[in-house]
Scaffold this active site. Structure first.
Site, short mmCIF file in Angstrom:
data_model
loop_
_atom_site.label_atom_id
_atom_site.label_comp_id
_atom_site.label_asym_id
_atom_site.label_seq_id
_atom_site.Cartn_x
_atom_site.Cartn_y
_atom_site.Cartn_z
N THR A 339 43.20 49.62 31.81
CA THR A 339 43.53 48.56 30.84
C THR A 339 42.67 47.31 31.02
OG1 THR A 339 45.37 47.99 32.31
CG2 THR A 339 45.88 49.30 30.37
N SER A 365 44.23 38.57 31.97
CA SER A 365 43.72 39.18 30.74
C SER A 365 42.21 39.15 30.82
CB SER A 365 44.21 38.42 29.51
OG SER A 365 43.54 38.88 28.36
N ARG A 366 41.58 40.31 30.79
CA ARG A 366 40.11 40.35 30.95
C ARG A 366 39.38 39.94 29.69
NH1 ARG A 366 41.43 45.50 33.82
NH2 ARG A 366 41.84 44.85 35.95
N VAL A 367 40.13 39.76 28.60
CA VAL A 367 39.50 39.27 27.35
C VAL A 367 39.47 37.75 27.36
CG1 VAL A 367 39.77 39.19 24.84
CG2 VAL A 367 40.10 41.33 26.06
#
Length: 502
Positions: A339, A365-367
């Site tokens: 994810t 959150s990698r975004v």
């Protein structure tokens, strides 16, 4: 006596032979050798494909999962004890499909697309295979549009974008399902189709979720796919893929969809059960060797398509249940690595009233900022660091040491931040009001408000903005521009309200 005309008869026979069309259809047929626990062994299907849909003579469907030298291991999808030894099995030359489209919106179905809500039969003519290869890299674009959850702590610290895969992880009874349901409720009027997939849940729990969605008007744009705890393991195994196929139909038609998998740890257990019954060699924690692929091929289907393909998106919110907070176990670490980040919920925070019980230090959150509007991105620059330093200070001050004025001020600010980020179940907040709350915090307007009054202050401030003429204009401006409006106007309205607050 009439003469027989041989020429006429030969012409007639020739024309009939020429016009003869053979409708001969060949189907490969096998026979059931053994059956039990929703698994059967079939002999005679030499040309069967992996994952091919098979039909039994009594209307039962199965999937060919194990292709052995002499036998085929088949999982049964809707068997109620009808399949017996010696029954005939036929191939279909295609894999399991599910009905898709607008007809499923507002309905409760099982993973085969059969209605469970007592309503009319699903009339959709369009069907999609449940297990397909994920969209390629070239057909995607980077996540750039926020998917607002309506939860301040999520939208500020772990923002979710359309097309992202964000894991919700934590022990049982920490608010994982509530967080996912709140996200669905907050999509009202935003043009996002939602699919909630219940895997291995109690039917009473699923009924409660459906009641909540109906209460908040969310069933108008939501489909519920249910494979309950009483359903056989094969149905629980295919349920997430069926939900994903329903969401993909919207994505490939240029629309936005959100799918919640609740939860994938139960799907993994169902798949382990099937694999052990099929005599597949067990690996770590008795899971089969392809358990990682089970989840990766599902979650990789979440995507944000590029403009040439319509720009649709499919956002995935998988849920994983941990045991005693151990998120370094086999299935949790697998899904974390697949994810684009995780929201980690902790039992102690939940029981101390901090809800959603997200742990800022372990959630990511990698975004990141790409999934936030400019206003929130600007106001939350140091919020994560401030919360991290507050937690360190709080742990240190438990030993009762004397505090200097600056440390005491930091601690007080941290406590007020925690109070501001608390939200009750199903109390989602529009993004413009989230901006007002964050502005109030970052500009120090809460510094002289007592910690116990923070939530009351926030609620009254929001009401004041919604009835005040300038306040209304500010809220409209945030919605239109996605940026923080004029500081002087914001300060003026907040000071005006503070003068009346007791």
């Amino acid at each position: 006596m009439e003469k027989i005309n041989a020429k006429e008869i030969s012409l007639l026979l020739k024309s009939q032979i020429e016009s003869y069309k053979s409708d001969l259809e060949t189907k490969e047929v096998g026979r059931v050798v053994s059956v039990g626990d929703s698994i059967c062994k079939v002999f005679g299907l030499d040309n069967v494909m992996s994952n091919e849909l098979l039909t039994f003579e009594n209307g039962v469907f199965g999937i060919a999962l194990n292709l052995e030298k002499d036998m085929v291991g088949v999982i049964l999808l809707n068997d109620n004890g009808q399949v017996k030894e010696g029954d005939i099995v036929r191939t279909t030359k295609h894999i399991v499909e599910v009905p898709v489209g607008e007809e499923l919106v507002g309905r409760v179905v099982n993973p085969l697309g059969i209605a469970l809500d007592g309503g009319k039969e699903i009339s959709s003519k369009k069907r999609r295979p449940i297990d397909v290869v994920a969209t390629g890299v070239i057909d995607r674009e980077s996540v750039n549009t926020p998917l607002q959850t309506g939860l301040k702590i999520v939208d500020t610290l772990t923002p979710i974008g359309r097309g992202q895969r964000e894991l919700i992880i934590g022990d049982r009874q920490t608010g994982k399902t509530t967080l996912a349901i709140d996200t669905i409720i907050n999509q009202r009027g935003k043009g996002v189709y939602c699919i909630y997939v219940a895997i291995g849940q109690k039917e009473s729990t699923v009924a409660a979720v459906i009641d909540t969605l109906k209460k908040f008007g969310a069933m108008e744009y939501t489909t519920v796919v249910c494979a309950s705890a009483s359903d056989p393991a094969p149905l629980q195994y295919i349920a997430p893929y069926a939900g994903c196929a329903i969401g993909e139909e919207f994505m490939f038609n240029g629309k936005d969809a959100l799918v919640v998998y609740d939860d994938l740890s139960k799907q993994a257990v169902a798949y382990r059960e099937i694999s052990l019954l099929l005599r597949r060699p067990p690996g770590r924690e008795a899971y089969p060797g392809d358990i990682f692929y089970l989840h990766s091929r599902l979650l990789e289907r979440a995507a944000k398509l590029n403009k040439s393909l319509g720009g649709g998106s499919l956002t995935a919110l998988p849920i994983i249940e941990t045991q005693e907070g151990d998120f370094s176990a086999y299935i949790p670490t697998n899904v974390i690595s697949i994810t684009d980040g995780q929201i980690y919920l902790e039992t102690n925070r939940f029981h101390s009233g901090i809800r959603p019980a997200e742990v800022p230090g372990l959630s990511v959150s990698r975004v990141g900022g790409a999934a936030q509007i400019k206003a929130i991105k600007k106001l939350t620059g140091t919020l994560r660091l401030d919360l991290a330093s507050f937690q360190e200070l709080e742990a240190f001050t438990q030993f009762g040491s004397d505090l200097d004025e600056q440390t005491a001020r930091k601690l007080e600010r941290g406590k007020k931040t925690i109070q501001l980020l608390i939200q009750g179940a199903h109390e989602t907040m529009p993004v413009e009001l989230e901006v007002i709350s964050l502005y109030t915090l970052t500009k120090g307007y809460l510094d002289d408000i007592q910690t116990k009054d923070v939530q009351r202050f926030e609620k009254n401030l929001h009401n004041f903005f919604m009835i005040n003429k300038t306040g209304k204009e500010i809220l409209e401006q945030i919605v239109e521009t996605k940026e923080v409006p004029n500081d002087e106007l914001m300060d003026k309205v907040i000071k005006e309200f503070k003068a009346t607050f007791r």
